[in-house]
Write a protein that holds these residues in place. Structure first.
Motif, PDB file in Angstrom:
ATOM      1  N   UNK A  87      65.586  34.737  69.838  1.00 44.62           N
ATOM      2  CA  UNK A  87      65.784  34.509  68.256  1.00 44.62           C
ATOM      3  C   UNK A  87      66.597  35.992  67.600  1.00 44.62           C
ATOM      4  N   UNK A  88      67.553  35.613  67.115  1.00 48.04           N
ATOM      5  CA  UNK A  88      68.453  36.637  66.729  1.00 48.04           C
ATOM      6  C   UNK A  88      69.079  36.366  65.283  1.00 48.04           C
ATOM      7  N   UNK A  89      69.095  37.482  64.280  1.00 51.54           N
ATOM      8  CA  UNK A  89      69.555  37.292  63.136  1.00 51.54           C
ATOM      9  C   UNK A  89      70.941  38.027  63.178  1.00 51.54           C
ATOM     10  N   UNK A  90      71.823  37.949  62.419  1.00 53.21           N
ATOM     11  CA  UNK A  90      73.039  38.636  62.398  1.00 53.21           C
ATOM     12  C   UNK A  90      73.300  38.896  61.066  1.00 53.21           C
ATOM     13  N   UNK A  91      73.428  40.453  60.712  1.00 49.27           N
ATOM     14  CA  UNK A  91      73.890  40.594  59.264  1.00 49.27           C
ATOM     15  C   UNK A  91      75.277  41.321  59.239  1.00 49.27           C
ATOM     16  N   UNK A  92      76.135  40.731  58.255  1.00 49.45           N
ATOM     17  CA  UNK A  92      77.434  41.274  58.134  1.00 49.45           C
ATOM     18  C   UNK A  92      77.637  41.349  56.450  1.00 49.45           C
ATOM     19  N   UNK A  93      78.541  42.359  56.257  1.00 45.98           N
ATOM     20  CA  UNK A  93      78.810  42.786  54.869  1.00 45.98           C
ATOM     21  C   UNK A  93      80.296  42.770  54.472  1.00 45.98           C
ATOM     22  N   UNK A 127      75.761  41.768  74.599  1.00 44.22           N
ATOM     23  CA  UNK A 127      74.446  41.127  74.791  1.00 44.22           C
ATOM     24  C   UNK A 127      73.707  41.495  75.700  1.00 44.22           C
ATOM     25  N   UNK A 128      73.992  41.399  76.921  1.00 47.51           N
ATOM     26  CA  UNK A 128      72.831  41.773  78.039  1.00 47.51           C
ATOM     27  C   UNK A 128      72.422  42.977  77.857  1.00 47.51           C
ATOM     28  N   UNK A 129      73.082  44.122  77.326  1.00 45.54           N
ATOM     29  CA  UNK A 129      72.491  45.650  77.153  1.00 45.54           C
ATOM     30  C   UNK A 129      71.664  45.511  76.150  1.00 45.54           C
ATOM     31  N   UNK A 130      71.451  44.709  75.215  1.00 44.10           N
ATOM     32  CA  UNK A 130      70.415  44.948  74.088  1.00 44.10           C
ATOM     33  C   UNK A 130      69.249  44.925  74.363  1.00 44.10           C
ATOM     34  N   UNK A 131      68.306  45.645  73.959  1.00 40.75           N
ATOM     35  CA  UNK A 131      66.776  45.806  74.129  1.00 40.75           C
ATOM     36  C   UNK A 131      66.411  44.847  73.072  1.00 40.75           C
ATOM     37  N   UNK A 132      65.841  43.753  73.262  1.00 37.88           N
ATOM     38  CA  UNK A 132      65.444  42.436  72.412  1.00 37.88           C
ATOM     39  C   UNK A 132      64.088  42.731  71.963  1.00 37.88           C
ATOM     40  N   UNK A 133      63.645  42.383  70.748  1.00 38.33           N
ATOM     41  CA  UNK A 133      62.189  42.140  70.160  1.00 38.33           C
ATOM     42  C   UNK A 133      61.869  41.095  70.807  1.00 38.33           C
ATOM     43  N   UNK A 134      60.436  41.027  70.913  1.00 34.78           N
ATOM     44  CA  UNK A 134      59.989  39.776  71.325  1.00 34.78           C
ATOM     45  C   UNK A 134      59.871  38.887  69.993  1.00 34.78           C
ATOM     46  N   UNK A 135      59.771  39.030  68.893  1.00 38.32           N
ATOM     47  CA  UNK A 135      59.832  38.225  67.566  1.00 38.32           C
ATOM     48  C   UNK A 135      61.277  37.899  67.105  1.00 38.32           C
ATOM     49  N   UNK A 157      63.731  42.142  62.854  1.00 34.04           N
ATOM     50  CA  UNK A 157      63.862  41.705  61.363  1.00 34.04           C
ATOM     51  C   UNK A 157      62.517  41.147  61.003  1.00 34.04           C
ATOM     52  N   UNK A 158      61.941  42.106  60.248  1.00 39.37           N
ATOM     53  CA  UNK A 158      60.519  42.173  60.157  1.00 39.37           C
ATOM     54  C   UNK A 158      60.315  40.881  59.001  1.00 39.37           C
ATOM     55  N   UNK A 159      61.337  40.646  58.332  1.00 39.14           N
ATOM     56  CA  UNK A 159      61.360  39.636  57.055  1.00 39.14           C
ATOM     57  C   UNK A 159      61.160  38.238  57.696  1.00 39.14           C
ATOM     58  N   UNK A 160      61.819  38.160  58.834  1.00 41.32           N
ATOM     59  CA  UNK A 160      61.581  36.683  59.462  1.00 41.32           C
ATOM     60  C   UNK A 160      60.802  36.651  60.750  1.00 41.32           C
ATOM     61  N   UNK A 161      59.803  37.481  60.871  1.00 43.65           N
ATOM     62  CA  UNK A 161      58.723  37.115  61.735  1.00 43.65           C
ATOM     63  C   UNK A 161      57.904  35.975  61.503  1.00 43.65           C
TER      64      UNK A 161
END
Length: 416
Positions: A87-93, A127-135, A157-161
């Motif tokens: 699960x990934x969230x992506x933020x853009x400005x 993407x393969x090089x990123x260390x992902x969180x389990x949440x 992304x603590x708000x979306x856990x």
């Protein structure tokens, strides 16, 4: 070797032969051949990239930040393998984006899928090089205005856990439990709903979308458990746990190959594929399914054409028993004042709201209209080509007074 201060090492000029052969000019010079080959290769690469995108990158939903700033957040499921999803969230400005940047490109696109594809194309090699969180992992994408390089800032992304419910809460549910690793991804349907393969069968996986929907999920599991064996309510096939088997992350339900009723009405509205006897059969099955849900002590809560599916045997089944609420255009009249005053209506969803929406569903079947929510209120009377018992049933369900809406169990007696 000679060296040029600006261009580096240089080679000495070649010695030309004393005599040169006469210049040969071809009869026809095709200067577009290499261009055509390049275009063809580009098209092949684009097709391959889109196939990869469809297998590995799933846009679940997107939202603009509520402070009215020009920022956007995407929620994505990334399939590292067919059975390992992140699960990934992506933020853009999009405020003051550098010229030629990803942010500038995205700000000009209209469709969310196009934006999602552009994002995947920009970061796929990282993407393969990123260390992902389990949440859930947040990727903040930001182009450096000085060098034009796209930077990926990684954090949890603590708000979306999601605090997934423990397996112990489901001890009374008598269905199999499958760890995530045993599910093979087949295709994405919508939101957090997927078609997956389990034990050589194709079934539907529904995940808990976010931290605010755990109670809805628990309600749906218990409601589906209460109507196991009811032919016109989708059947619960299993629960999905994490690989350790400690928490429940989703549910599995039967797959209905013909899709939703709203799509059937849209696709076949001008064809002979929807004769009255077929629509009447579905109507009776829908009333039966709603009656089974109500008699078991639950409500559907979001009873629209999208939440009725047609299975392989051409029978109607009700899905999504989660009390989510009334979409715009499906609200019964008694909720209008509450909505106008800005109140949340989830607490007011019940049997009578289900029955009003049932009236809209039956009206849509009679009129072969896939958008009853867009029709002018009150809905026009059902055509006189439809049997009188059915017209009366629609009228009763659509009554302005909730007290006049008959229970689904009694409405069943109206059918011949």
């Amino acid at each position: 070797m000679p060296y040029d201060d600006q261009n580096g090492p240089t080679r000495p000029p070649k010695q030309l032969p004393a005599t040169l052969p006469p210049l040969q000019i071809p009869d026809q010079f095709n200067d577009s051949a290499e261009v055509d080959d390049a275009d063809e290769q580009h098209a092949i690469d684009r097709i391959s990239l889109e196939e990869e995108y469809n297998r590995r990158w799933i846009l679940n939903l997107s939202m603009h930040i509520r402070d009215n700033s020009n920022r956007e957040k995407f929620f994505v499921t990334y399939a590292e393998t067919p059975s390992k999803w992140r699960r990934i969230s992506i933020s853009l400005d999009y405020r003051n984006p550098p010229e030629g940047s990803l942010e500038e490109d995205l700000s000009t696109l209209h469709y969310q899928r196009d934006k999602s594809f552009k994002i995947y194309e920009a970061i796929r090699e990282s993407l393969p090089e990123i260390q992902y969180y389990s949440t859930i992992t947040n990727l903040k994408l930001e182009t450096n205005p000085e060098d034009g390089q796209l930077h990926i800032h990684v954090r949890e992304d603590k708000n979306e856990i999601v605090q997934y419910p423990a397996v112990s809460l489901f001890q009374h549910i008598q269905v199999p439990m499958y760890p995530e690793c045993e599910l093979e991804f087949h295709s994405h349907l919508s939101g957090f709903v997927y078609k997956v393969q389990v034990d050589d069968r194709i079934i539907i996986k529904k995940e808990i979308p976010g931290p605010d929907t755990v109670d809805e999920f628990l309600y749906e599991v218990n409601a589906l458990d209460a109507v196991i064996g009811c032919e016109n309510v989708v059947q619960l096939e299993g629960l999905v746990t994490d690989n350790a088997g400690t928490v429940v992350k989703g549910l599995l339900i039967a797959y209905a190959p013909q899709g939703s009723l709203v799509d059937m009405l849209y696709d076949f509205r001008d064809s002979p594929q929807l004769p009255w006897h077929r629509r009447e059969k579905w109507a009776k099955q829908i009333v039966q399914g709603l009656s089974d849900i109500h008699e078991a002590g639950f409500v559907q809560g979001d009873f629209t054409l999208s939440n009725i599916v047609i299975d392989n045997d051409d029978n109607a089944q009700i899905i999504d028993l989660n009390r989510r609420g009334c979409p715009v255009g499906w609200e019964p009249p008694e909720l209008d004042k509450l909505i106008d005053s800005g109140q949340r209506i989830s607490m007011y969803i019940g049997v009578k709201t289900d029955l009003y929406q049932l009236g809209m569903v039956l009206w849509a079947l009679a009129e072969v209209d896939d958008e009853p929510d867009r029709a002018e209120r009150p809905l026009r009377p059902v055509s006189h080509k439809i049997p009188s018992y059915f017209r009366r049933m629609v009228e009763v369900c659509l009554s302005d007074q909730p007290q006049r809406r008959m229970p689904a169990k009694r409405l069943l007696r109206s059918f011949p």
